[in-house]
Design an enzyme around this catalytic site. Structure first.
Site, PDB file in Angstrom:
ATOM      1  N   TYR A 142       0.835  -1.201   0.000  1.00 16.51           N
ATOM      2  CA  TYR A 142       0.000   0.000   0.000  1.00 16.51           C
ATOM      3  C   TYR A 142       0.867   1.247   0.000  1.00 16.51           C
ATOM      4  O   TYR A 142       1.939   1.262   0.610  1.00 16.51           O
ATOM      5  CB  TYR A 142      -0.872   0.065   1.259  1.00 16.51           C
ATOM      6  CG  TYR A 142      -2.053  -0.866   1.278  1.00 16.51           C
ATOM      7  CD1 TYR A 142      -3.304  -0.443   0.842  1.00 16.51           C
ATOM      8  CD2 TYR A 142      -1.923  -2.162   1.747  1.00 16.51           C
ATOM      9  CE1 TYR A 142      -4.390  -1.284   0.882  1.00 16.51           C
ATOM     10  CE2 TYR A 142      -3.008  -3.018   1.788  1.00 16.51           C
ATOM     11  CZ  TYR A 142      -4.250  -2.574   1.357  1.00 16.51           C
ATOM     12  OH  TYR A 142      -5.326  -3.422   1.405  1.00 16.51           O
ATOM     13  N   TYR A 181      -0.862  -9.892   0.920  1.00 17.17           N
ATOM     14  CA  TYR A 181       0.261  -9.328   1.682  1.00 17.17           C
ATOM     15  C   TYR A 181       0.259  -9.875   3.109  1.00 17.17           C
ATOM     16  O   TYR A 181      -0.778 -10.287   3.620  1.00 17.17           O
ATOM     17  CB  TYR A 181       0.237  -7.802   1.677  1.00 17.17           C
ATOM     18  CG  TYR A 181      -0.993  -7.181   2.279  1.00 17.17           C
ATOM     19  CD1 TYR A 181      -1.116  -6.983   3.651  1.00 17.17           C
ATOM     20  CD2 TYR A 181      -2.031  -6.763   1.461  1.00 17.17           C
ATOM     21  CE1 TYR A 181      -2.243  -6.412   4.189  1.00 17.17           C
ATOM     22  CE2 TYR A 181      -3.180  -6.196   1.994  1.00 17.17           C
ATOM     23  CZ  TYR A 181      -3.274  -6.019   3.357  1.00 17.17           C
ATOM     24  OH  TYR A 181      -4.403  -5.461   3.888  1.00 17.17           O
ATOM     25  N   ARG A 191      -3.072 -11.890   4.086  1.00 18.56           N
ATOM     26  CA  ARG A 191      -4.426 -11.538   3.658  1.00 18.56           C
ATOM     27  C   ARG A 191      -4.657 -12.000   2.224  1.00 18.56           C
ATOM     28  O   ARG A 191      -3.793 -11.802   1.371  1.00 18.56           O
ATOM     29  CB  ARG A 191      -4.635 -10.011   3.672  1.00 18.56           C
ATOM     30  CG  ARG A 191      -4.591  -9.284   4.997  1.00 18.56           C
ATOM     31  CD  ARG A 191      -5.738  -9.565   5.973  1.00 18.56           C
ATOM     32  NE  ARG A 191      -7.022  -9.993   5.435  1.00 18.56           N
ATOM     33  CZ  ARG A 191      -7.969  -9.188   4.948  1.00 18.56           C
ATOM     34  NH1 ARG A 191      -7.794  -7.889   4.902  1.00 18.56           N
ATOM     35  NH2 ARG A 191      -9.119  -9.674   4.516  1.00 18.56           N
ATOM     36  N   HIS A 194      -7.433  -8.331  -2.051  1.00 18.25           N
ATOM     37  CA  HIS A 194      -8.747  -7.686  -1.902  1.00 18.25           C
ATOM     38  C   HIS A 194      -8.692  -6.225  -2.301  1.00 18.25           C
ATOM     39  O   HIS A 194      -7.627  -5.607  -2.313  1.00 18.25           O
ATOM     40  CB  HIS A 194      -9.252  -7.807  -0.456  1.00 18.25           C
ATOM     41  CG  HIS A 194      -8.338  -7.159   0.540  1.00 18.25           C
ATOM     42  ND1 HIS A 194      -7.259  -7.825   1.093  1.00 18.25           N
ATOM     43  CD2 HIS A 194      -8.308  -5.909   1.066  1.00 18.25           C
ATOM     44  CE1 HIS A 194      -6.622  -7.019   1.913  1.00 18.25           C
ATOM     45  NE2 HIS A 194      -7.236  -5.843   1.911  1.00 18.25           N
ATOM     46  N   HIS A 196     -10.648  -2.685  -1.110  1.00 23.61           N
ATOM     47  CA  HIS A 196     -11.559  -2.083  -0.128  1.00 23.61           C
ATOM     48  C   HIS A 196     -12.592  -1.234  -0.864  1.00 23.61           C
ATOM     49  O   HIS A 196     -12.235  -0.465  -1.764  1.00 23.61           O
ATOM     50  CB  HIS A 196     -10.796  -1.169   0.825  1.00 23.61           C
ATOM     51  CG  HIS A 196      -9.799  -1.887   1.686  1.00 23.61           C
ATOM     52  ND1 HIS A 196     -10.101  -2.364   2.932  1.00 23.61           N
ATOM     53  CD2 HIS A 196      -8.502  -2.204   1.474  1.00 23.61           C
ATOM     54  CE1 HIS A 196      -9.036  -2.941   3.463  1.00 23.61           C
ATOM     55  NE2 HIS A 196      -8.044  -2.856   2.597  1.00 23.61           N
TER      56      HIS A 196
END
Lengths: 275, 190
Positions: A142, A181, A191, A194, A196
């Site tokens: 991110y 990640y 995780r 995905h 958000h």
């Protein structure tokens, strides 16, 4: 503790989460399995099916001190709760729905289109409302100063998009498929990939934030955030469908994902329905 | 009029996670009105966990009527012009769990109703958003007649009423768990 170390410890708290544990994946799996088995027994005994995540879900360690222990208090919505803020093209430029054109070059990764409709519980399209997304890049990183995962930042990818739904409730984003990640919930925790999503309805009581997943992700069964939804049918509602009709020749692959908000409690007038 | 009968099952929510900071907060998100606006107030408080520790990665949204009780239908929240009242704001708490909105006291949306601000709480560790109401403390009669407040025992009821500070600001702390846990709400059809 000096002010400086105090500030530092808060900064690090996002990385070295105080709720982080050295528990093994097997321990987490066992906890998830026990909760799910108890849920299924309850349903078989005539209990109602769950459609939302548990907010008290111990395998997700950060939830331990961050969920209310008292039941949500049921209330009939009044005035302000029956309306949502208005958003429009003043708020969001049309180009903000393409996450691949925000910099000078092409981002690295698999170019995808994610599209679908935002509907309310009665199947009515949610028109002219704000949809916001954010995500990791193709390496699972991110653009957030507190994300310390040592995967590369892509200078051509920020991972933030917005759009306003069309008259049929439709939304469409062009982006890059995010990667899984690691995180600190337990040892070797990862995780599933995905995106958000942040959504508004016609009533503020429909406000929601959620995560869209990709079909067939091998990390599903290991992830306490996804598994906090105890019902398989409900979990499936967060998984997009690969759709070859959205895939385009030599350019992108495509996914469809429709989002249903909770029921509107407003008394709908004929002219609103026909608007 | 259409009868509201739910036919579709709602998509589940999920936690906002830790990494929304570069995506969701926006410039002037916490300023529903400019600080120089006549009648502007600060609404502020702290978000805490079950140990009373501040939650440094929570995000809050408020949605409210204007000072006359009118519900805004104006767009432009994301590109504030310092003049248009859109009624909605968003803020990420700071490193010590503290938040600040600049807004106005909402008026009653109907004659005799107790004015309140609707609040939504998101946080890493919180698997689904929470709703609550921030009531203004002044109109004792309206508060006494409020259907939600009168359905709560006194120690729970107190958690929904903001404190008026000497300078006119409103203080409203949010306790996700533990002693004096804030009352959070569910609505029909949810």
């Amino acid at each position: 503790m000096s002010a400086e170390t105090q500030a530092e410890s808060f900064e690090n708290s996002h990385v070295l989460d105080p709720a982080a544990t050295a528990d093994s994946q097997e321990t987490i799996n066992k906890e998830i399995g026990d909760i799910h088995a108890a849920y299924r027994q309850g349903v078989e005994a005539g209990g109602s099916e769950e459609t939302q995540p548990r907010i008290d879900f111990a395998p997700y360690r950060s939830s331990l001190l961050r969920h209310p222990t008292k039941d949500l208090h049921h209330v009939d919505p009044e005035t302000i709760e029956l309306w949502s803020p208005a958003f429009g093209h003043r708020d969001v430029h049309a180009l903000e729905s393409d996450l691949t054109i925000q910099h000078n070059g092409e981002p690295i990764g698999e170019r995808i289109i994610v599209q679908g409709k935002v509907l309310d519980g009665d199947g009515r399209p949610v028109r002219g409302q704000l949809v916001e997304i954010w995500q990791a890049n193709a390496a699972g990183r991110y653009v957030h100063k507190r994300d310390q995962h040592p995967a590369p930042i892509d200078p051509n990818f920020t991972g933030v998009g917005r759009c306003i739904t069309g008259d049929d409730g439709s939304y469409k984003f062009t982006t890059i498929k995010p990667a899984p990640y690691p995180w600190k919930n337990h040892h070797n925790a990862w995780r599933p990939a995905h995106i958000h999503f942040s959504l508004f309805g016609t009533d503020f009581t429909q406000r929601m934030i959620t995560q869209m997943y990709f079909p067939g992700d091998p990390l599903f069964s290991l992830d306490p955030i996804y598994q906090s939804i105890t019902d398989q049918k409900a979990r499936d509602r967060l998984v997009a469908t690969y759709d070859h009709s959205i895939t385009s020749h030599e350019w992108n692959t495509g996914y469809n994902w429709d989002i249903v908000l909770t029921g509107s409690n407003r008394t709908w007038m004929e002219d609103e329905d026909a608007e | 009029m259409t009868e509201a009968t739910t036919k579709l099952v709602a998509t589940p929510g999920q936690t906002i996670g830790p990494f929304y900071g570069y995506a969701l907060p926006f410039e002037k998100g916490h300023e529903l009105v400019h600080r120089a606006h006549p009648g502007s107030i600060r609404l502020h408080g702290v978000v805490t966990d079950g140990h009373g520790e501040p939650i440094p990665d929570s995000m809050l949204e408020i949605w409210q009527a204007d000072e006359h009780g009118k519900i805004s239908r104006q767009d432009g929240s994301l590109v504030r012009d310092d003049h248009t009242f859109t009624g909605w704001g968003r803020v990420a708490v700071d490193n010590v769990g503290h938040y600040t909105f600049t807004t106005v006291n909402p008026g009653p949306t109907e004659e005799g109703k107790a004015p309140f601000i609707l609040l939504t709480v998101f946080a890493r560790g919180l698997l689904n958003r929470l709703f609550t109401r921030i009531y203004l403390p002044e109109d004792a009669e309206a508060l006494a007649n409020d259907p939600l407040l009168s359905s709560l025992p006194e120690e729970r009821r107190r958690t929904l009423i903001a404190e008026r500070e000497a300078n006119g600001d409103l203080r409203f702390d949010i306790r996700l768990q533990g002693d004096n846990e804030t009352v959070f709400l569910s609505y029909p059809g949810a």
